[in-house]
Scaffold this active site. Structure first.
Site, PDB file in Angstrom:
ATOM      1  N   ASP A 133       0.449  -0.953  -0.063  1.00 28.94           N
ATOM      2  CA  ASP A 133      -0.006   0.483  -0.221  1.00 28.94           C
ATOM      3  C   ASP A 133       0.225   1.109   0.116  1.00 28.94           C
ATOM      4  O   ASP A 133       2.022   1.381  -0.616  1.00 28.94           O
ATOM      5  CB  ASP A 133      -0.987   0.039   1.187  1.00 28.94           C
ATOM      6  CG  ASP A 133      -2.057   1.003   1.165  1.00 28.94           C
ATOM      7  OD1 ASP A 133      -1.908   2.145   1.107  1.00 28.94           O
ATOM      8  OD2 ASP A 133      -3.737   0.246   0.511  1.00 28.94           O
ATOM      9  N   ASP A 134       0.748   2.548   0.431  1.00 28.25           N
ATOM     10  CA  ASP A 134       1.083   3.871   0.053  1.00 28.25           C
ATOM     11  C   ASP A 134       2.542   3.709   1.081  1.00 28.25           C
ATOM     12  O   ASP A 134       2.986   2.269   1.629  1.00 28.25           O
ATOM     13  CB  ASP A 134       0.316   4.601   1.467  1.00 28.25           C
ATOM     14  CG  ASP A 134       0.432   6.390   1.018  1.00 28.25           C
ATOM     15  OD1 ASP A 134       1.841   6.111  -0.152  1.00 28.25           O
ATOM     16  OD2 ASP A 134      -0.228   7.089   1.123  1.00 28.25           O
TER      17      ASP A 134
ATOM     18  N   LYS B  16      -3.627  -1.073  -7.328  1.00 26.07           N
ATOM     19  CA  LYS B  16      -4.779   0.354  -6.594  1.00 26.07           C
ATOM     20  C   LYS B  16      -4.289   1.632  -6.395  1.00 26.07           C
ATOM     21  O   LYS B  16      -3.181   2.029  -6.271  1.00 26.07           O
ATOM     22  CB  LYS B  16      -4.562   0.090  -4.660  1.00 26.07           C
ATOM     23  CG  LYS B  16      -5.569   0.747  -3.668  1.00 26.07           C
ATOM     24  CD  LYS B  16      -5.459   0.650  -2.457  1.00 26.07           C
ATOM     25  CE  LYS B  16      -6.040   1.144  -1.674  1.00 26.07           C
ATOM     26  NZ  LYS B  16      -5.933   0.380  -0.106  1.00 26.07           N
TER      27      LYS B  16
ATOM     28  N   ASP C 210      -5.289   5.188  -5.499  1.00 30.34           N
ATOM     29  CA  ASP C 210      -5.912   6.160  -4.002  1.00 30.34           C
ATOM     30  C   ASP C 210      -5.691   7.094  -5.054  1.00 30.34           C
ATOM     31  O   ASP C 210      -6.316   8.139  -6.143  1.00 30.34           O
ATOM     32  CB  ASP C 210      -5.068   5.944  -2.921  1.00 30.34           C
ATOM     33  CG  ASP C 210      -5.915   6.531  -2.184  1.00 30.34           C
ATOM     34  OD1 ASP C 210      -7.101   6.765  -2.073  1.00 30.34           O
ATOM     35  OD2 ASP C 210      -5.514   6.117  -0.512  1.00 30.34           O
TER      36      ASP C 210
ATOM     37  N   ARG D 234     -13.006   0.825  -4.893  1.00 30.73           N
ATOM     38  CA  ARG D 234     -14.139   1.062  -3.061  1.00 30.73           C
ATOM     39  C   ARG D 234     -15.400   2.326  -2.666  1.00 30.73           C
ATOM     40  O   ARG D 234     -15.174   2.974  -3.573  1.00 30.73           O
ATOM     41  CB  ARG D 234     -12.489   1.917  -2.034  1.00 30.73           C
ATOM     42  CG  ARG D 234     -11.674   0.449  -1.556  1.00 30.73           C
ATOM     43  CD  ARG D 234     -11.867  -0.328  -0.692  1.00 30.73           C
ATOM     44  NE  ARG D 234     -12.876   0.902  -0.026  1.00 30.73           N
ATOM     45  CZ  ARG D 234     -11.459   1.624   0.901  1.00 30.73           C
ATOM     46  NH1 ARG D 234      -9.917   1.735   0.586  1.00 30.73           N
ATOM     47  NH2 ARG D 234     -12.129   2.428   1.954  1.00 30.73           N
TER      48      ARG D 234
ATOM     49  N   ASP E 120     -12.419   3.660   4.850  1.00 31.38           N
ATOM     50  CA  ASP E 120     -11.306   2.854   4.743  1.00 31.38           C
ATOM     51  C   ASP E 120     -12.377   2.198   6.355  1.00 31.38           C
ATOM     52  O   ASP E 120     -12.144   2.695   7.383  1.00 31.38           O
ATOM     53  CB  ASP E 120     -10.577   3.407   4.964  1.00 31.38           C
ATOM     54  CG  ASP E 120      -8.897   3.763   4.220  1.00 31.38           C
ATOM     55  OD1 ASP E 120      -9.499   3.837   2.850  1.00 31.38           O
ATOM     56  OD2 ASP E 120      -8.185   4.330   4.578  1.00 31.38           O
TER      57      ASP E 120
END
Ligand SMILES: *[C@@H]1O[C@H](CO)[C@@H](O)[C@H](O)[C@H]1NC(C)=O
Ligand SMILES: *[C@@H]1O[C@H](CO)[C@@H](O)[C@H](O)[C@H]1NC(C)=O
Ligand SMILES: *[C@@H]1O[C@H](CO)[C@@H](O)[C@H](O)[C@H]1NC(C)=O
Ligand SMILES: *[C@@H]1O[C@H](CO)[C@@H](O)[C@H](O)[C@H]1NC(C)=O
Length: 419
Positions: free
Chosen positions: A79-80, A155, A157, A215, A219
């Protein structure tokens, strides 16, 4: 007492326009770092838990050695906070060299050598949510870079993109650039959630044409309250969300937090069952190195996973709400006229029972069904449409059933028909 009863016969009609990259024919399964490991980048202070190639290699090892890969979990997703703070001299993204000394290519090779797939993260806008360089001005270059590294899932964002109206253009651009690389890359879009947050109407036809999973809502956090609020959102929006789901396209209620700090065993069973009913991606965010066997067993439950991974790819919905004791019934039609039911309890008191007539739940109201309790792994018998079924549901828990018709049904032209 029961608020409503809905017979689910018409299936998703979006199939024809779904993103055509051959991926996510069933909800993707794997592991994703964010909820559990966040943006922990200080490997001096916390070498075991910082976002580094070592973390992803160790999770890959656990996926293989502890049975998760055999159960279907295949993506290992970064992820990030993986990037260096700047792009390189050619404007390319690269991984923080101290935390990822092998580079993403090296990590991808390791993940692939285990028979697993690698997912990565970026954002639409100039920075990621945590302030690292993101893809806004470099969509094409970044798509090419990810493909060169051997990335299998992306992914994207969006929190630092101030003008969320541009997402309807920007995400489809990324879809084109990913396609142009020639490498099938599963595309996970955060776009609908940001539009929702900004009050911009979401065009799910467009989303489904461009994303494999997306999504819809906020979150997940490590709490039962968070799980409940997500389930509430999907119930509230089900008439919009159920029709867009199908092979290649799934709504994403965010990660499984089973095995983390907050959920009891009952609550963990409930999250697993509800994510299966929702045809949700099963992306665990937990520490597979220290998870205890009771939580691991829930994540590895073959019968629940089989419901999640049913080929028809139909998303389930809430069909009954029992206001007196907080129990609701959710159903998901599966292939061959089989369907699954989850009795989900919001009660915080003792185990409560609920009795419901079979035909209020069933896909067909003129067929008898053999019913099995999925977690208990036992048959409850054969039920005619007019028979009542009674189950006891633990507080914050579920009873998950699978009902197999005594007649044969099949999916044809988006309809369930008698064979
Ligand atoms: C690109 O899109 C075309 C047309 O939709 C599709 O046939 C092809 O499989 C896609 N390729 C990749 C790598 O996603
Ligand atoms: C990392 O943690 C160590 C030990 O707690 C601390 O001395 C150091 O300043 C931290 N480094 C950064 C970049 O925050
Ligand atoms: C991203 O950076 C470019 C170039 O500096 C700028 O024109 C653009 O407005 C920025 N976008 C956002 C969302 O900040
Ligand atoms: C939604 O997107 C689809 C597919 O791109 C398009 O045909 C349709 O016109 C859009 N609907 C609205 C209301 O913009």
């Amino acid at each position: 007492m029961w608020a409503s009863a809905v017979l689910l016969v018409l299936l998703g009609s979006f199939g024809a326009n779904a993103l055509d990259n051959g991926l996510a024919r069933t909800p993707p399964m794997g592991w994703l770092a964010w909820e559990r490991f966040r943006c922990n980048v200080n490997c001096t202070a916390d070498p075991k838990n910082c976002v580094s190639e070592k973390l992803f290699m160790e999770m890959a090892d656990r996926l293989v050695e502890d049975g998760y890969k055999d159960a279907g979990y295949e993506y290992v997703n970064i992820d990030d906070c993986w990037m260096a703070k700047q792009r390189d001299a050619n404007n390319k993204l690269y991984a923080d060299p101290e935390r990822f000394p092998s580079g993403i290519k090296g990590l991808a090779d390791y993940i692939h050598s285990k028979g697993l797939k690698l997912g990565i993260y970026t954002a639409y806008g100039n920075f990621t949510c945590q302030g690292y360089p993101a893809s806004g001005m470099h969509l094409e270059l970044d798509a090419q870079t990810f493909a060169e590294w051997g990335v299998d899932m992306l992914k994207m964002d969006g929190c630092k993109q101030m003008d969320r109206h541009t997402m309807k253009k920007g995400y489809p651009q990324m879809t084109k650039y990913l396609n142009a690389t020639g490498r099938p890359i599963l595309f996970s879009c955060s776009w609908p959630d940001y539009e929702r947050g900004a009050g911009i109407p979401i065009n799910y036809t467009l989303v489904a044409e461009n994303c494999n999973i997306w999504r819809n809502y906020v979150d997940i956090q490590d709490s039962w309250q968070s799980v409940l609020s997500i389930i509430d959102y999907y119930a509230k929006e089900q008439d919009t969300l159920v029709p867009v789901a199908g092979p290649g396209n799934f709504n994403d209620p965010d990660m499984l937090i089973i095995g983390d700090f907050s959920l009891s065993v009952e609550q963990a069973k409930a999250q697993m069952a509800m994510w299966a009913i929702l045809a949700a991606p099963l992306l665990m965010s937990n520490d597979l190195r220290t998870i205890t066997p009771e939580y691991r067993d829930i994540l590895l439950n073959k019968d629940v996973i089989a419901i999640s991974q049913d080929n028809a790819g139909i998303m389930g919905k809430r069909v009954l709400q029992h206001h007196a004791n907080g129990i609701e019934a959710w159903t998901r039609p599966l292939s061959n006229g089989v369907f699954s039911i989850v009795f989900f309890s919001r009660s915080v008191k003792e185990p409560e029972f609920v009795t419901v007539v079979m035909k209020a739940l069933a896909v067909s109201s003129d067929t008898s069904y053999e019913v099995t309790d999925v977690y208990a792994q036992k048959s409850m018998g054969v039920f005619k449409p007019t028979d009542s079924i009674t189950v006891y549901v633990n507080p914050n828990g579920v009873v998950m059933l699978k009902a197999t018709p005594q007649k044969v049904w099949k999916v044809e032209n988006n309809m369930i028909v008698l064979n």
